[in-house]
Design an enzyme around this catalytic site. Structure first.
Site, PDB file in Angstrom:
ATOM      1  CG  ASP A  33       6.317  -1.314   0.788  1.00 43.27           C
ATOM      2  OD1 ASP A  33       6.570  -2.430   0.289  1.00 43.27           O
ATOM      3  OD2 ASP A  33       6.033  -0.307   0.096  1.00 43.27           O
ATOM      4  CG  ASN A  81      12.933  -6.879  -1.969  1.00 49.47           C
ATOM      5  OD1 ASN A  81      13.217  -7.588  -2.923  1.00 49.47           O
ATOM      6  ND2 ASN A  81      11.734  -6.342  -1.796  1.00 49.47           N
ATOM      7  CE1 TYR A 147      15.660  -2.517 -11.183  1.00 46.37           C
ATOM      8  CE2 TYR A 147      16.522  -3.987 -12.877  1.00 46.37           C
ATOM      9  CZ  TYR A 147      15.868  -3.793 -11.671  1.00 46.37           C
ATOM     10  OH  TYR A 147      15.432  -4.878 -10.936  1.00 46.37           O
ATOM     11  CE  LYS A 151      17.681  -3.679  -8.553  1.00 46.71           C
ATOM     12  NZ  LYS A 151      17.224  -3.990  -7.190  1.00 46.71           N
ATOM     13  CB  THR A 182       6.565  -8.699  -8.762  1.00 48.97           C
ATOM     14  OG1 THR A 182       7.444  -7.864  -9.545  1.00 48.97           O
ATOM     15  CG2 THR A 182       7.366  -9.832  -8.159  1.00 48.97           C
TER      16      THR A 182
HETATM   17  N1  LIG Z   1      10.330  -8.580 -10.534  1.00 47.32           N
HETATM   18  C1  LIG Z   1      11.474  -8.843 -11.161  1.00 47.32           C
HETATM   19  O1  LIG Z   1      11.493  -9.413 -12.276  1.00 47.32           O
HETATM   20  C2  LIG Z   1      12.779  -8.493 -10.538  1.00 47.32           C
HETATM   21  C3  LIG Z   1      13.932  -9.003 -11.106  1.00 47.32           C
HETATM   22  C4  LIG Z   1      15.165  -8.704 -10.531  1.00 47.32           C
HETATM   23  C5  LIG Z   1      15.231  -7.900  -9.413  1.00 47.32           C
HETATM   24  N2  LIG Z   1      14.074  -7.400  -8.890  1.00 47.32           N
HETATM   25  C6  LIG Z   1      14.209  -6.554  -7.710  1.00 47.32           C
HETATM   26  O2  LIG Z   1      13.455  -7.096  -6.651  1.00 47.32           O
HETATM   27  C7  LIG Z   1      13.080  -6.040  -5.774  1.00 47.32           C
HETATM   28  C8  LIG Z   1      11.605  -6.152  -5.472  1.00 47.32           C
HETATM   29  O3  LIG Z   1      10.920  -6.037  -6.700  1.00 47.32           O
HETATM   30  P1  LIG Z   1       9.447  -6.647  -6.921  1.00 47.32           P
HETATM   31  O4  LIG Z   1       9.475  -7.237  -8.280  1.00 47.32           O
HETATM   32  O5  LIG Z   1       9.017  -7.440  -5.763  1.00 47.32           O
HETATM   33  O6  LIG Z   1       8.649  -5.261  -7.015  1.00 47.32           O
HETATM   34  P2  LIG Z   1       7.196  -4.811  -6.503  1.00 47.32           P
HETATM   35  O7  LIG Z   1       6.954  -3.542  -7.209  1.00 47.32           O
HETATM   36  O8  LIG Z   1       6.226  -5.946  -6.617  1.00 47.32           O
HETATM   37  O9  LIG Z   1       7.449  -4.537  -4.958  1.00 47.32           O
HETATM   38  C9  LIG Z   1       8.324  -3.518  -4.562  1.00 47.32           C
HETATM   39  C10 LIG Z   1       7.895  -2.998  -3.205  1.00 47.32           C
HETATM   40  O10 LIG Z   1       8.855  -2.010  -2.822  1.00 47.32           O
HETATM   41  C11 LIG Z   1       8.177  -0.863  -2.361  1.00 47.32           C
HETATM   42  N3  LIG Z   1       9.002   0.316  -2.606  1.00 47.32           N
HETATM   43  C12 LIG Z   1       9.308   0.879  -3.802  1.00 47.32           C
HETATM   44  N4  LIG Z   1      10.064   1.967  -3.621  1.00 47.32           N
HETATM   45  C13 LIG Z   1      10.247   2.105  -2.293  1.00 47.32           C
HETATM   46  C14 LIG Z   1      10.926   3.033  -1.474  1.00 47.32           C
HETATM   47  N5  LIG Z   1      11.541   4.099  -2.004  1.00 47.32           N
HETATM   48  N6  LIG Z   1      10.919   2.845  -0.142  1.00 47.32           N
HETATM   49  C15 LIG Z   1      10.273   1.796   0.410  1.00 47.32           C
HETATM   50  N7  LIG Z   1       9.587   0.887  -0.312  1.00 47.32           N
HETATM   51  C16 LIG Z   1       9.582   1.043  -1.644  1.00 47.32           C
HETATM   52  C17 LIG Z   1       6.873  -0.818  -3.126  1.00 47.32           C
HETATM   53  O11 LIG Z   1       5.893  -0.064  -2.431  1.00 47.32           O
HETATM   54  C18 LIG Z   1       6.523  -2.305  -3.230  1.00 47.32           C
HETATM   55  O12 LIG Z   1       5.730  -2.747  -2.141  1.00 47.32           O
HETATM   56  C19 LIG Z   1      13.496  -4.730  -6.459  1.00 47.32           C
HETATM   57  O13 LIG Z   1      14.717  -4.295  -5.902  1.00 47.32           O
HETATM   58  C20 LIG Z   1      13.689  -5.144  -7.897  1.00 47.32           C
HETATM   59  O14 LIG Z   1      14.608  -4.327  -8.570  1.00 47.32           O
HETATM   60  C21 LIG Z   1      12.857  -7.686  -9.402  1.00 47.32           C
END
Ligand SMILES: NC(=O)c1ccc[n+]([C@@H]2O[C@H](COP(=O)([O-])OP(=O)(O)OC[C@H]3O[C@@H](n4cnc5c(N)ncnc54)[C@H](O)[C@@H]3O)[C@@H](O)[C@H]2O)c1
Length: 240
Positions: A33, A81, A147, A151, A182
């Site tokens: 991370d 992720n 975004y 994706k 989240t």
């Molecule tokens: N939460 C949702 O509704 C949702 C829906 C669809 C897809 N997603 C995808 O799921 C994935 C995780 O999202 P989440 O909801 O757990 O988000 P989150 O913000 O809770 O966690 C994301 C984590 O990624 C880390 N991060 C961000 N940019 C980074 C980088 N450049 N290098 C390394 N680490 C990095 C952050 O520090 C954080 O710990 C993302 O790709 C997001 O697009 C989330």
């Protein structure tokens, strides 16, 4: 020797839940991370390794994957992720700098990670990768050009890698979550009603799907994009 998994964005949300889920299988997990403190909390809980990496920096990704291999003695599984959302603006107003920053993290990150991971998976005799796409990788979302484009690109990278490595023992799939509770989506609760199930997902529900795609139980599944979205993409707008 235990198998080794590499999870980006592992410090929070879906990545943290995925790291914990994989660790329950007795697999050694590298929690990667850009927020090292957050990664350390998760890694400490599961006996894993925390590494700081910004996935948009391909040299840093190479170093983090090398560190993972040195620590665990190899690499077998990966969940790419880490992701960011960008700003919300209509396409004609979408700022260039934000657009390309989102591509660098979301698309460049998945590319850099797979590029660094694949030689090690091949060296281990095979393995599996799951990339985190989104419902926004399968359809348009207003005011979210960066975004959505990123994706969709992750879906393309996933399918391409799946085709290229299918005969070499490496499966590559993606999950396409709907709204997940989240920190990433705070303030987007208005989308909840679009999910036929009537609620957002918990991160653990996405982690379970990721684990199934990583596990040998999904041995004939590659190049798939699995919606984990409470029926979001199945619904006919206006009729559901
Ligand atoms: N939460 C949702 O509704 C949702 C829906 C669809 C897809 N997603 C995808 O799921 C994935 C995780 O999202 P989440 O909801 O757990 O988000 P989150 O913000 O809770 O966690 C994301 C984590 O990624 C880390 N991060 C961000 N940019 C980074 C980088 N450049 N290098 C390394 N680490 C990095 C952050 O520090 C954080 O710990 C993302 O790709 C997001 O697009 C989330």
């Amino acid at each position: 020797m235990s198998r080794v998994a590499f999870v980006t964005g592992g410090g929070r949300g879906i990545g943290a839940a995925t790291a914990r889920r994989i660790a329950r299988e007795g697999i050694a997990v590298v929690v990667a991370d850009r927020d090292l403190d957050a990664a350390r909390v998760v890694a400490a809980d599961i006996g894993g390794l925390a590494v700081r990496v910004d996935v948009s920096d391909s040299a840093a990704v190479d170093a983090a994957v090398a560190r993972a291999v040195e620590w665990g003695g190899g690499l077998h599984l990966a969940c790419n992720n880490a992701g960011v959302t960008g700003t919300r603006a209509e396409l004609a107003d979408y700022p260039d700098d934000v657009f390309w920053r989102v591509q660098r993290v979301n698309v460049g990150g998945v590319l850099a990670c797979m590029r660094a991971q694949l030689p090690h998976l091949l060296a281990a005799g095979g393995g599996a990768i799951v990339n985190t796409a989104s419902g926004a990788g399968l359809g348009g979302v207003a005011r979210s050009a960066a975004y959505v484009a990123s994706k969709h690109a992750i879906v393309g990278l996933t399918k391409t890698a799946a085709v290229e490595y299918a005969t070499r023992g490496v499966r590559v799939n993606a999950v396409a979550p709907g709204l997940v509770r989240t920190g990433l989506v705070q303030g987007l609760d208005d989308f909840t009603a679009a999910h036929p199930i009537g609620r957002a997902a918990e991160p653990e529900e996405v982690a379970e799907a990721v684990w199934w795609l990583l596990d040998d139980r999904s041995s004939f599944v590659t190049g798939a994009v699995l919606p984990v979205d409470g029926g979001l993409l199945a619904a006919v707008p206006g009729l559901s």
